[in-house]
Design a protein around this motif. Structure first.
Motif, PDB file in Angstrom:
ATOM      1  N   MET A   1       0.845  -1.196   0.000  1.00  0.00           N
ATOM      2  CA  MET A   1       0.000   0.000   0.000  1.00  0.00           C
ATOM      3  C   MET A   1       0.881   1.246   0.000  1.00  0.00           C
ATOM      4  O   MET A   1       1.854   1.340   0.735  1.00  0.00           O
ATOM      5  CB  MET A   1      -0.915   0.001   1.236  1.00  0.00           C
ATOM      6  CG  MET A   1      -1.809   1.218   1.381  1.00  0.00           C
ATOM      7  SD  MET A   1      -3.051   1.427   0.063  1.00  0.00           S
ATOM      8  CE  MET A   1      -4.164   0.066   0.430  1.00  0.00           C
ATOM      9  N   LYS A   2       0.544   2.219  -0.842  1.00  0.00           N
ATOM     10  CA  LYS A   2       1.269   3.482  -0.909  1.00  0.00           C
ATOM     11  C   LYS A   2       0.993   4.290   0.361  1.00  0.00           C
ATOM     12  O   LYS A   2       0.183   3.909   1.207  1.00  0.00           O
ATOM     13  CB  LYS A   2       0.816   4.269  -2.135  1.00  0.00           C
ATOM     14  CG  LYS A   2      -0.668   4.653  -2.065  1.00  0.00           C
ATOM     15  CD  LYS A   2      -1.098   5.490  -3.250  1.00  0.00           C
ATOM     16  CE  LYS A   2      -2.561   5.903  -3.094  1.00  0.00           C
ATOM     17  NZ  LYS A   2      -3.025   6.740  -4.206  1.00  0.00           N
ATOM     18  N   ASN A   3       1.677   5.408   0.495  1.00  0.00           N
ATOM     19  CA  ASN A   3       1.408   6.296   1.625  1.00  0.00           C
ATOM     20  C   ASN A   3      -0.039   6.780   1.583  1.00  0.00           C
ATOM     21  O   ASN A   3      -0.545   7.173   0.517  1.00  0.00           O
ATOM     22  CB  ASN A   3       2.350   7.503   1.584  1.00  0.00           C
ATOM     23  CG  ASN A   3       3.785   7.127   1.878  1.00  0.00           C
ATOM     24  OD1 ASN A   3       4.041   6.216   2.659  1.00  0.00           O
ATOM     25  ND2 ASN A   3       4.720   7.836   1.264  1.00  0.00           N
ATOM     26  N   ILE A   4      -0.695   6.738   2.738  1.00  0.00           N
ATOM     27  CA  ILE A   4      -2.085   7.183   2.833  1.00  0.00           C
ATOM     28  C   ILE A   4      -2.111   8.449   3.677  1.00  0.00           C
ATOM     29  O   ILE A   4      -1.767   8.429   4.861  1.00  0.00           O
ATOM     30  CB  ILE A   4      -2.975   6.095   3.454  1.00  0.00           C
ATOM     31  CG1 ILE A   4      -2.983   4.855   2.557  1.00  0.00           C
ATOM     32  CG2 ILE A   4      -4.399   6.619   3.651  1.00  0.00           C
ATOM     33  CD1 ILE A   4      -3.738   3.673   3.139  1.00  0.00           C
ATOM     34  N   TYR A   5      -2.522   9.544   3.074  1.00  0.00           N
ATOM     35  CA  TYR A   5      -2.519  10.837   3.754  1.00  0.00           C
ATOM     36  C   TYR A   5      -3.930  11.181   4.204  1.00  0.00           C
ATOM     37  O   TYR A   5      -4.830  11.397   3.387  1.00  0.00           O
ATOM     38  CB  TYR A   5      -1.978  11.925   2.824  1.00  0.00           C
ATOM     39  CG  TYR A   5      -1.837  13.277   3.500  1.00  0.00           C
ATOM     40  CD1 TYR A   5      -0.759  13.541   4.336  1.00  0.00           C
ATOM     41  CD2 TYR A   5      -2.782  14.271   3.311  1.00  0.00           C
ATOM     42  CE1 TYR A   5      -0.625  14.779   4.963  1.00  0.00           C
ATOM     43  CE2 TYR A   5      -2.665  15.513   3.932  1.00  0.00           C
ATOM     44  CZ  TYR A   5      -1.582  15.756   4.759  1.00  0.00           C
ATOM     45  OH  TYR A   5      -1.454  16.972   5.382  1.00  0.00           O
ATOM     46  N   LEU A   6      -4.128  11.226   5.528  1.00  0.00           N
ATOM     47  CA  LEU A   6      -5.437  11.531   6.106  1.00  0.00           C
ATOM     48  C   LEU A   6      -5.313  12.666   7.122  1.00  0.00           C
ATOM     49  O   LEU A   6      -5.852  12.610   8.224  1.00  0.00           O
ATOM     50  CB  LEU A   6      -6.015  10.276   6.773  1.00  0.00           C
ATOM     51  CG  LEU A   6      -6.375   9.131   5.811  1.00  0.00           C
ATOM     52  CD1 LEU A   6      -6.679   7.856   6.593  1.00  0.00           C
ATOM     53  CD2 LEU A   6      -7.568   9.525   4.939  1.00  0.00           C
ATOM     54  N   ASP A   7      -4.602  13.717   6.707  1.00  0.00           N
ATOM     55  CA  ASP A   7      -4.394  14.880   7.567  1.00  0.00           C
ATOM     56  C   ASP A   7      -4.620  16.175   6.799  1.00  0.00           C
ATOM     57  O   ASP A   7      -3.871  17.148   6.928  1.00  0.00           O
ATOM     58  CB  ASP A   7      -2.974  14.835   8.153  1.00  0.00           C
ATOM     59  CG  ASP A   7      -2.810  15.750   9.369  1.00  0.00           C
ATOM     60  OD1 ASP A   7      -3.832  16.147   9.953  1.00  0.00           O
ATOM     61  OD2 ASP A   7      -1.656  16.063   9.714  1.00  0.00           O
ATOM     62  N   HIS A   8      -5.662  16.190   5.982  1.00  0.00           N
ATOM     63  CA  HIS A   8      -5.935  17.349   5.123  1.00  0.00           C
ATOM     64  C   HIS A   8      -6.397  18.577   5.895  1.00  0.00           C
ATOM     65  O   HIS A   8      -6.360  19.692   5.358  1.00  0.00           O
ATOM     66  CB  HIS A   8      -6.977  16.975   4.061  1.00  0.00           C
ATOM     67  CG  HIS A   8      -6.467  16.003   3.044  1.00  0.00           C
ATOM     68  ND1 HIS A   8      -6.504  14.641   3.244  1.00  0.00           N
ATOM     69  CD2 HIS A   8      -5.887  16.188   1.830  1.00  0.00           C
ATOM     70  CE1 HIS A   8      -5.979  14.025   2.188  1.00  0.00           C
ATOM     71  NE2 HIS A   8      -5.589  14.943   1.322  1.00  0.00           N
ATOM     72  N   ALA A   9      -6.845  18.405   7.145  1.00  0.00           N
ATOM     73  CA  ALA A   9      -7.196  19.571   7.952  1.00  0.00           C
ATOM     74  C   ALA A   9      -5.951  20.353   8.341  1.00  0.00           C
ATOM     75  O   ALA A   9      -6.016  21.553   8.614  1.00  0.00           O
ATOM     76  CB  ALA A   9      -7.951  19.138   9.211  1.00  0.00           C
ATOM     77  N   ALA A  10      -4.801  19.671   8.351  1.00  0.00           N
ATOM     78  CA  ALA A  10      -3.530  20.337   8.659  1.00  0.00           C
ATOM     79  C   ALA A  10      -3.000  21.068   7.438  1.00  0.00           C
ATOM     80  O   ALA A  10      -2.577  22.228   7.521  1.00  0.00           O
ATOM     81  CB  ALA A  10      -2.501  19.326   9.153  1.00  0.00           C
ATOM     82  N   THR A  11      -3.005  20.392   6.299  1.00  0.00           N
ATOM     83  CA  THR A  11      -2.609  21.019   5.035  1.00  0.00           C
ATOM     84  C   THR A  11      -2.978  20.097   3.884  1.00  0.00           C
ATOM     85  O   THR A  11      -3.209  18.893   4.087  1.00  0.00           O
ATOM     86  CB  THR A  11      -1.105  21.344   4.999  1.00  0.00           C
ATOM     87  OG1 THR A  11      -0.836  22.264   3.934  1.00  0.00           O
ATOM     88  CG2 THR A  11      -0.250  20.092   4.811  1.00  0.00           C
ATOM     89  N   THR A  12      -3.030  20.650   2.693  1.00  0.00           N
ATOM     90  CA  THR A  12      -3.400  19.892   1.500  1.00  0.00           C
ATOM     91  C   THR A  12      -2.293  20.003   0.455  1.00  0.00           C
ATOM     92  O   THR A  12      -1.510  20.960   0.461  1.00  0.00           O
ATOM     93  CB  THR A  12      -4.710  20.431   0.888  1.00  0.00           C
ATOM     94  OG1 THR A  12      -4.524  21.820   0.566  1.00  0.00           O
ATOM     95  CG2 THR A  12      -5.882  20.294   1.855  1.00  0.00           C
ATOM     96  N   PRO A  13      -2.209  19.042  -0.463  1.00  0.00           N
ATOM     97  CA  PRO A  13      -1.202  19.134  -1.522  1.00  0.00           C
ATOM     98  C   PRO A  13      -1.531  20.276  -2.484  1.00  0.00           C
ATOM     99  O   PRO A  13      -2.699  20.557  -2.750  1.00  0.00           O
ATOM    100  CB  PRO A  13      -1.306  17.775  -2.223  1.00  0.00           C
ATOM    101  CG  PRO A  13      -2.707  17.320  -1.967  1.00  0.00           C
ATOM    102  CD  PRO A  13      -3.042  17.813  -0.593  1.00  0.00           C
TER     103      PRO A  13
END
Length: 383
Positions: A1-13
């Motif tokens: 599994m690739k990196n899973i980013y679940l912190d979009h409240a902190a910042t977004t790409p």
């Protein structure tokens, strides 16, 4: 599994189209927008184009009501300190809530300590919501400003801003809201809300870091918080971050064009995620409100008798990025001030995790997170 980013409240790409829009302003069109020559005028025109876009994005009547800042924190500081110092002779009482972002809370502390302001911190219920009746009860003759965040960055609670604004207007008090979490999840309309001041930050909706904006309704006086040149109509000194401002405008355009589809996807993923968490784990609590009063991207879950630091460390080892609360408070071992304010029991509060979704997250990623969390909690229980 690739990196899973679940912190979009902190910042977004940062969106690729945003990066592309910014590139020319680092080398080809780099001139200082305060310069009088033609390249400088071209830069200034780019900033004004972005200002028009952000004004439209927020539903403002005039572009001049937008002040570009270095982010949401500066926008909050400018709103609170700027209004407080401008209206100090009329009164020194400000009302806010216990669950505000630290940019607001620390600004209030500053005004208390250095300028003898009195601050009333409204309580919230178990869902993190302010009671309009308490707001009414706390208003005084010397109240000059009310600052209540639109949506909480930790537990996702959405405040009844329009109702709170009406109370402020009835009493002829200015109203500011930190709306940093709203873009990309809901449409903002300052005219419909009736707010006098509103803060946003570009990196929360796929724009660059280091740039934000403060909406200030025409006619409201602010005392600048930075001394220097006459940029931003003498309200925010310093050379404007040209490329970032252009990027913010592009991010706003992209966000507005895709808002409903993104919101629909986030809601579906959120409900699936919450259902899987509550089904697969015992002794867990969902922090914050149900359904329509919660941000579409927010899931804040409490695991009883677990430590969030241990859970997050193990999730990170499995390429899953989440958070215990606000990114601005990371490094603190104390229980979040938001979780304390909603009265969450300590054995749950210490094991609370915030997952915040983005438009590129998938159901398959959520399934992997659930599977991994089950393995982690089972292992930690056996230690």
């Amino acid at each position: 599994m690739k990196n899973i980013y679940l912190d979009h409240a902190a910042t977004t790409p940062v969106a690729q189209k945003v990066i592309k829009a910014m590139k020319p302003f680092y080398q080809a069109d780099f001139a200082n927008p305060a310069s009088a020559h033609l390249p400088g005028q071209k830069s200034a025109a780019a900033i004004e184009d972005a200002r028009e876009i952000i004004a439209d994005f927020l539903g403002a009547e005039k572009a001049e009501e937008i002040i570009f800042t270095a982010g949401g924190t500066e926008a909050d500081n400018l709103a609170l300190k700027g209004v407080a110092m401008a209206k100090a002779e009329e009164g020194k009482h400000i009302i806010t809530s216990q669950i505000e972002h630290h940019a607001v809370l620390k600004s209030c502390e500053y005004l208390e300590k250095h300028f003898d302001f009195e601050i009333t911190y409204l309580s919230v219920d178990e869902n993190g919501l302010v009671d309009p009746e308490e707001l009414k009860a706390q208003i005084r003759e010397d109240t000059i400003l009310i600052s209540i965040m639109y949506a909480n960055n930790e537990i996702g609670s959405i405040q009844p801003i329009k109702e709170l604004v009406e109370i402020a207007q009835t009493n002829e008090i200015l109203f500011h809201t930190d709306a940093v979490q709203i873009p990309g999840q809901f449409k903002l309309d300052v005219k419909n809300l009736g707010v006098d001041l509103l803060s946003i930050s570009a990196h929360k909706f796929n724009g660059p870091k280091g740039v934000g904006a403060l909406f200030v309704k025409k006619g409201i006086e602010l005392v600048p918080q930075m001394s220097g040149g006459s940029q931003e109509r003498k309200r925010r000194a310093g050379t404007v971050n040209l490329a970032a401002v252009v990027g913010m405008g592009k991010a706003a355009t992209i966000t507005a064009s895709n808002l409903e589809n993104k919101k629909e996807k986030l809601l579906a993923l959120r409900e699936y995620f919450i259902s899987e968490l509550l089904t697969n784990f015992k002794d867990v609590k969902l922090n914050g409100p149900e359904a329509e009063l919660r941000l579409p991207a927010n899931i804040n879950i409490a695991f009883k008798n677990f430590n969030s630091e241990s859970l997050l460390f193990n999730l990170s080892l499995n390429k899953i990025a989440a958070a215990a609360g606000s990114a601005c408070a990371s490094g603190s071992l104390n229980v979040s001030h938001v979780l304390e304010a909603i009265g969450l029991e300590k054995d749950y509060a210490q094991g609370s995790i915030r997952f915040s979704l983005g438009q590129n997250n998938t159901k398959a990623e959520i399934d992997y997170v659930i599977k991994t969390l089950k393995e982690i909690t089972t292992r930690l229980e056996s230690l």
